[in-house]
Design a protein around this motif. Sequence first.
Motif, PDB file in Angstrom:
ATOM      1  N   ARG A  94      21.937  34.874  38.799  1.00 19.22           N
ATOM      2  CA  ARG A  94      22.080  33.577  39.479  1.00 19.22           C
ATOM      3  C   ARG A  94      23.505  33.395  40.001  1.00 19.22           C
ATOM      4  N   TRP A  95      24.503  33.684  39.136  1.00 19.85           N
ATOM      5  CA  TRP A  95      25.889  33.528  39.550  1.00 19.85           C
ATOM      6  C   TRP A  95      26.296  34.584  40.563  1.00 19.85           C
ATOM      7  N   GLN A  96      25.725  35.780  40.511  1.00 18.96           N
ATOM      8  CA  GLN A  96      25.992  36.785  41.539  1.00 18.96           C
ATOM      9  C   GLN A  96      25.473  36.318  42.896  1.00 18.96           C
ATOM     10  N   PHE A  97      24.280  35.758  42.919  1.00 22.20           N
ATOM     11  CA  PHE A  97      23.746  35.221  44.167  1.00 22.20           C
ATOM     12  C   PHE A  97      24.618  34.076  44.672  1.00 22.20           C
ATOM     13  N   SER A 152      35.571  30.817  28.830  1.00 22.73           N
ATOM     14  CA  SER A 152      36.448  31.927  29.189  1.00 22.73           C
ATOM     15  C   SER A 152      35.818  32.801  30.269  1.00 22.73           C
ATOM     16  N   TYR A 153      34.489  32.882  30.263  1.00 24.03           N
ATOM     17  CA  TYR A 153      33.773  33.737  31.208  1.00 24.03           C
ATOM     18  C   TYR A 153      32.598  32.968  31.799  1.00 24.03           C
ATOM     19  N   VAL A 154      32.092  33.454  32.912  1.00 28.22           N
ATOM     20  CA  VAL A 154      31.044  32.726  33.624  1.00 28.22           C
ATOM     21  C   VAL A 154      29.768  32.629  32.802  1.00 28.22           C
ATOM     22  N   VAL A 155      29.390  33.736  32.152  1.00 26.27           N
ATOM     23  CA  VAL A 155      28.175  33.768  31.330  1.00 26.27           C
ATOM     24  C   VAL A 155      28.524  34.362  29.971  1.00 26.27           C
ATOM     25  N   GLY A 156      28.250  33.625  28.903  1.00 26.49           N
ATOM     26  CA  GLY A 156      28.458  34.158  27.567  1.00 26.49           C
ATOM     27  C   GLY A 156      29.917  34.208  27.146  1.00 26.49           C
ATOM     28  N   ASP A 157      30.197  35.049  26.153  1.00 24.62           N
ATOM     29  CA  ASP A 157      31.506  35.082  25.522  1.00 24.62           C
ATOM     30  C   ASP A 157      32.304  36.336  25.852  1.00 24.62           C
ATOM     31  N   SER A 158      31.849  37.135  26.796  1.00 25.35           N
ATOM     32  CA  SER A 158      32.595  38.323  27.195  1.00 25.35           C
ATOM     33  C   SER A 158      32.345  38.585  28.674  1.00 25.35           C
ATOM     34  N   MET A 166      32.428  37.368  40.671  1.00 25.09           N
ATOM     35  CA  MET A 166      33.055  36.095  41.008  1.00 25.09           C
ATOM     36  C   MET A 166      34.483  36.252  41.505  1.00 25.09           C
ATOM     37  N   ILE A 167      35.240  37.191  40.908  1.00 26.90           N
ATOM     38  CA  ILE A 167      36.667  37.235  41.210  1.00 26.90           C
ATOM     39  C   ILE A 167      37.026  38.353  42.193  1.00 26.90           C
ATOM     40  N   HIS A 168      36.051  38.887  42.912  1.00 22.12           N
ATOM     41  CA  HIS A 168      36.362  40.083  43.698  1.00 22.12           C
ATOM     42  C   HIS A 168      37.271  39.830  44.895  1.00 22.12           C
ATOM     43  N   VAL A 169      37.451  38.584  45.330  1.00 20.10           N
ATOM     44  CA  VAL A 169      38.397  38.291  46.421  1.00 20.10           C
ATOM     45  C   VAL A 169      39.726  37.788  45.843  1.00 20.10           C
ATOM     46  N   GLU A 170      39.923  38.017  44.551  1.00 17.26           N
ATOM     47  CA  GLU A 170      41.096  37.505  43.818  1.00 17.26           C
ATOM     48  C   GLU A 170      42.420  37.844  44.487  1.00 17.26           C
ATOM     49  N   TYR A 171      42.559  39.038  45.051  1.00 17.69           N
ATOM     50  CA  TYR A 171      43.829  39.486  45.635  1.00 17.69           C
ATOM     51  C   TYR A 171      44.323  38.525  46.711  1.00 17.69           C
ATOM     52  N   PHE A 172      43.396  37.906  47.436  1.00 16.19           N
ATOM     53  CA  PHE A 172      43.761  37.049  48.556  1.00 16.19           C
ATOM     54  C   PHE A 172      43.767  35.564  48.195  1.00 16.19           C
ATOM     55  N   LYS A 173      43.456  35.244  46.944  1.00 11.67           N
ATOM     56  CA  LYS A 173      43.288  33.839  46.553  1.00 11.67           C
ATOM     57  C   LYS A 173      44.512  32.989  46.862  1.00 11.67           C
ATOM     58  N   GLU A 174      45.685  33.460  46.481  1.00  9.98           N
ATOM     59  CA  GLU A 174      46.881  32.651  46.665  1.00  9.98           C
ATOM     60  C   GLU A 174      47.427  32.731  48.086  1.00  9.98           C
ATOM     61  N   MET A 175      46.886  33.603  48.910  1.00  5.78           N
ATOM     62  CA  MET A 175      47.375  33.754  50.283  1.00  5.78           C
ATOM     63  C   MET A 175      46.704  32.796  51.256  1.00  5.78           C
ATOM     64  N   VAL A 176      45.481  32.397  50.948  1.00  5.08           N
ATOM     65  CA  VAL A 176      44.724  31.593  51.911  1.00  5.08           C
ATOM     66  C   VAL A 176      45.275  30.174  51.997  1.00  5.08           C
ATOM     67  N   ASP A 188      42.753  28.878  35.801  1.00  9.41           N
ATOM     68  CA  ASP A 188      42.945  29.558  34.518  1.00  9.41           C
ATOM     69  C   ASP A 188      42.023  30.772  34.409  1.00  9.41           C
ATOM     70  N   TYR A 189      40.808  30.606  34.874  1.00  6.28           N
ATOM     71  CA  TYR A 189      39.835  31.694  34.828  1.00  6.28           C
ATOM     72  C   TYR A 189      40.290  32.875  35.685  1.00  6.28           C
ATOM     73  N   PHE A 190      40.734  32.589  36.898  1.00  9.32           N
ATOM     74  CA  PHE A 190      41.192  33.666  37.770  1.00  9.32           C
ATOM     75  C   PHE A 190      42.428  34.351  37.195  1.00  9.32           C
ATOM     76  N   ASP A 191      43.352  33.576  36.631  1.00 10.59           N
ATOM     77  CA  ASP A 191      44.537  34.172  36.015  1.00 10.59           C
ATOM     78  C   ASP A 191      44.153  35.080  34.853  1.00 10.59           C
ATOM     79  N   ARG A 192      43.169  34.663  34.085  1.00  5.37           N
ATOM     80  CA  ARG A 192      42.715  35.454  32.938  1.00  5.37           C
ATOM     81  C   ARG A 192      42.043  36.751  33.421  1.00  5.37           C
ATOM     82  N   MET A 193      41.171  36.641  34.400  1.00  4.55           N
ATOM     83  CA  MET A 193      40.480  37.822  34.898  1.00  4.55           C
ATOM     84  C   MET A 193      41.424  38.766  35.637  1.00  4.55           C
TER      85      MET A 193
END
Length: 222
Positions: A94-97, A152-158, A166-176, A188-193
């Motif tokens: 669901r979250w991947q979609f 801490s994570y999108v689904v479950g405890d790990s 979810m975080i695959h565009v993370e490299y560009f997050k702070e640039m946009v 916080d989630y993105f910083d952790r991942m």
Amino acid sequence: MKLYVVAGSPNSRKVLAVANHTGIDVEVEYLDFFEGDLGNEAYKALNPNAMVPTLVDGDLKLWESNAINQYLADTSENNTLFPQNLAQRADIVRWQFWELAHFNQALGTLAFEAIAKPSFMNAQGNEAVISWAGEQLNRFATVLNDHMQGRSYVVGDSITLADYSMIHVEYFKEMVPFDWAPYPHLNDYFDRMRQAPHWAATAPESADAIGRIPANQSGAGL
């Protein structure tokens, strides 16, 4: 098993992170975006979209990063990324979609128009599209921020496939051109991942390395 990727490509990083996490023996073949490797007829025979990533495992030629990740997770002995429990699997999917259709569709569009075009393609971003993507990102960042409160994570405890998706565009997050301040739980989630070792290992060496074959790689063998 062979995986075709482009250095720094968010979808390539997503799959490389899962390959790292599972420990599967995958031969990684880097393609040069700027030299037109994705348009080679030999590569298009594997992936008619002329995009990355593509996984080849025997007779299977698989494209679409989320499908590849599910295949890698199910092929490996690691049951945490994509658990067999049907309810957990459905939640991950669901979250991947959702990230594909909404959150990262907006973030990726904004990154492409505002960052990739002027920085890598010598082109001007479309201001109307940038405005639309910002509005969409605001809408769906709110959803993710609320979901991540107390998590801490999108689904479950790990970490699961949902997180690497979810975080695959993370490299560009702070640039946009987007104000992330109203979304503390998301941040916080993105910083952790960002610090997760299997994800961090996929980061390009520099902005100049994005799209190029790494110096220690042989290049496309198509």
